[in-house]
Write a protein that holds these residues in place. Structure first.
Motif, PDB file in Angstrom:
ATOM      1  N   VAL A 201       0.810  -1.217   0.000  1.00 47.43           N
ATOM      2  CA  VAL A 201       0.000   0.000   0.000  1.00 47.43           C
ATOM      3  C   VAL A 201       0.844   1.267   0.000  1.00 47.43           C
ATOM      4  O   VAL A 201       0.343   2.365  -0.274  1.00 47.43           O
ATOM      5  CB  VAL A 201      -0.948   0.009   1.224  1.00 47.43           C
ATOM      6  CG1 VAL A 201      -0.212   0.432   2.498  1.00 47.43           C
ATOM      7  CG2 VAL A 201      -2.169   0.881   0.971  1.00 47.43           C
ATOM      8  N   THR A 202       2.132   1.147   0.283  1.00 46.73           N
ATOM      9  CA  THR A 202       2.995   2.315   0.481  1.00 46.73           C
ATOM     10  C   THR A 202       3.085   3.217  -0.745  1.00 46.73           C
ATOM     11  O   THR A 202       3.058   4.445  -0.630  1.00 46.73           O
ATOM     12  CB  THR A 202       4.408   1.854   0.895  1.00 46.73           C
ATOM     13  OG1 THR A 202       4.320   1.155   2.132  1.00 46.73           O
ATOM     14  CG2 THR A 202       5.351   3.025   1.049  1.00 46.73           C
ATOM     15  N   GLY A 203       3.192   2.624  -1.915  1.00 49.51           N
ATOM     16  CA  GLY A 203       3.407   3.424  -3.120  1.00 49.51           C
ATOM     17  C   GLY A 203       2.272   4.383  -3.434  1.00 49.51           C
ATOM     18  O   GLY A 203       2.488   5.467  -3.972  1.00 49.51           O
ATOM     19  N   GLY A 204       1.042   4.001  -3.116  1.00 49.31           N
ATOM     20  CA  GLY A 204      -0.103   4.858  -3.416  1.00 49.31           C
ATOM     21  C   GLY A 204      -0.895   5.232  -2.187  1.00 49.31           C
ATOM     22  O   GLY A 204      -2.100   5.523  -2.289  1.00 49.31           O
ATOM     23  N   CYS A 205      -0.254   5.267  -1.034  1.00 52.63           N
ATOM     24  CA  CYS A 205      -0.944   5.425   0.252  1.00 52.63           C
ATOM     25  C   CYS A 205      -1.846   6.652   0.324  1.00 52.63           C
ATOM     26  O   CYS A 205      -2.880   6.629   0.998  1.00 52.63           O
ATOM     27  CB  CYS A 205       0.066   5.444   1.396  1.00 52.63           C
ATOM     28  SG  CYS A 205       1.362   6.709   1.225  1.00 52.63           S
ATOM     29  N   ALA A 206      -1.480   7.740  -0.352  1.00 54.25           N
ATOM     30  CA  ALA A 206      -2.244   8.987  -0.241  1.00 54.25           C
ATOM     31  C   ALA A 206      -3.305   9.138  -1.318  1.00 54.25           C
ATOM     32  O   ALA A 206      -4.032  10.141  -1.329  1.00 54.25           O
ATOM     33  CB  ALA A 206      -1.293  10.180  -0.280  1.00 54.25           C
TER      34      ALA A 206
END
Length: 404
Positions: A201-206
């Protein structure tokens, strides 16, 4: 005088962004390197690893420039990686795969099956998970670089998606473990699944919605769980599952952006593009796939090259007797119960490079136990309590050719 004053004011204005980005990138570079250490554990020469970790900075810095630098070709194409699924975790996971393959399996690891070895300390492993879990919130939320204007909104969103993803991954890990262990739970499955979900999830977290983060995390956690036995089937010995958790889950995480990204305009995090499931075309997904492949190939090739060169000067694989005695004792002089050396001491006797009086621990590594049994059987009996300085790599059919 006026020019000097203007220059100082300009330096002060840039101080915050420059220092914060430096600290962030320093932490990311460290993370990409420490990911590899887990895959090399228990049989890597410590001196060789220290040299590798120093040189490994280039493995991270170049792809980080591709995706985050204004000069980067992936940045210009519109690729997205807000928190580092690709530039940090996929790079680290790809390096971990190559490092584990080059080192070869631990002694006796696959001589009698592929079942995971017993955990040294489940409590410490869980403590490490919680530390990473909470630290992940700071990294994901901080990846928008500020709270001014609309940034705080996306920072808060990143925190929620991070937690939601870990929930999805954790549930998958529990189900996977319950089925695999026939009604019981394996703590390693839960740890791997939660970490895999966080990586994905880190790459598109926002730029994800909360429910989407659960789905993305569940898939990432599943890939981490299924990937570990898959690589064991390939006889790629990765003691902590870094290749699966940081490699497979990260590859999915980079692709997921091309499917679920919200095309927001407040911070322009997506350059106005939306994911395939959000009404966008296939362009973003294609660019994300290119980024994932580029990260993997770069990290794999450069890691191979670095370790190959280092191995010419310092063998990257520990000597067989050192591996059996344990790196804790041989490399660091740690003397405590659980190090895993007493059986090795009784079997190997004295060695010119090791003080036998220093050891007093109990061994529990099944692979090492089998390797020692084979050694004793082949050797028959020790000669006057020593090995006559003969190499003992023949105690297992495991290949350690890269260390020679």
């Amino acid at each position: 005088m006026s020019n000097q004053t203007d220059s100082r004011e300009e330096d002060i204005d840039e101080m915050g962004p420059v220092f914060s980005k430096f600290l962030f990138q320093l932490s990311f570079a460290t993370t990409a390197t420490t990911i590899v250490s887990g895959a090399m554990a228990e049989r890597c020469n410590f001196r060789a690893y220290c040299l590798f970790s120093l040189c490994n900075t280039i493995v991270y810095c170049v792809p980080a420039g591709w995706i985050w630098g204004s000069h980067g070709f992936l940045h210009k194409l519109g690729a997205i990686d807000i928190g580092g699924s690709g530039a940090v975790h996929l790079v680290g996971g790809s390096s971990a795969f190559v490092a584990a393959w080059m080192l070869g399996p631990r002694l006796g690891r696959y001589d009698h099956g592929r079942e995971p070895l017993p955990m040294g300390s489940p409590t410490n492993a869980l403590l490490g998970l919680f530390m990473l879990w909470w630290g992940w919130l700071a990294f994901s939320s901080g990846s928008v670089f500020g709270v001014s204007g609309h940034k705080w909104k996306f920072s808060a969103r990143a925190a929620v998606t991070t937690i939601n993803a870990s929930f999805g991954g954790g549930v998958v890990g529990l189900i996977y473990s319950y089925i695999r262990k026939k009604g019981k739970f394996d703590i390693l499955d839960l740890i791997s699944a939660v970490l895999g979900s966080l990586v994905s999830v880190t790459g598109g977290c926002a730029i994800y919605r909360p429910w989407e983060a659960i789905v993305i995390g569940a898939i990432g956690g599943g890939l981490a769980c299924f990937g570990i036995p898959f690589f064991d089937w390939l006889h790629i010995d990765d003691p902590v599952g870094a290749t699966s958790v940081h490699g497979l889950s990260a590859f999915w995480g980079v692709l997921a952006i091309g499917l679920f990204a919200d095309g927001e305009t407040l911070l322009n995090l997506t350059n106005g593009r939306s994911g395939l499931f959000k009404g966008g075309d296939a362009y973003l997904l294609g660019v994300q796939a290119l980024a994932a492949v580029s990260f993997s190939l770069w990290a794999g090739f450069i890691t191979f090259l670095l370790l190959w060169i280092i191995n010419k000067f310092i063998p990257i694989r520990m000597e067989a007797h050192e591996e059996l005695l344990g790196a804790d004792l041989v490399e660091h002089g740690i003397r405590r119960s659980g190090v895993g050396v007493s059986r090795a001491l009784s079997a190997l006797g004295s060695h010119p490079n090791f003080d036998i009086e220093a050891g007093s621990a109990i061994g529990t590594n099944p692979g090492h136990e089998m390797a020692l049994e084979k050694f004793l059987k082949d050797k028959g009996s020790l000669r006057n309590g020593n090995l006559n300085h003969e190499p003992i790599s023949h105690i297992t059919n495991t290949s350690i050719a890269w260390a020679k």
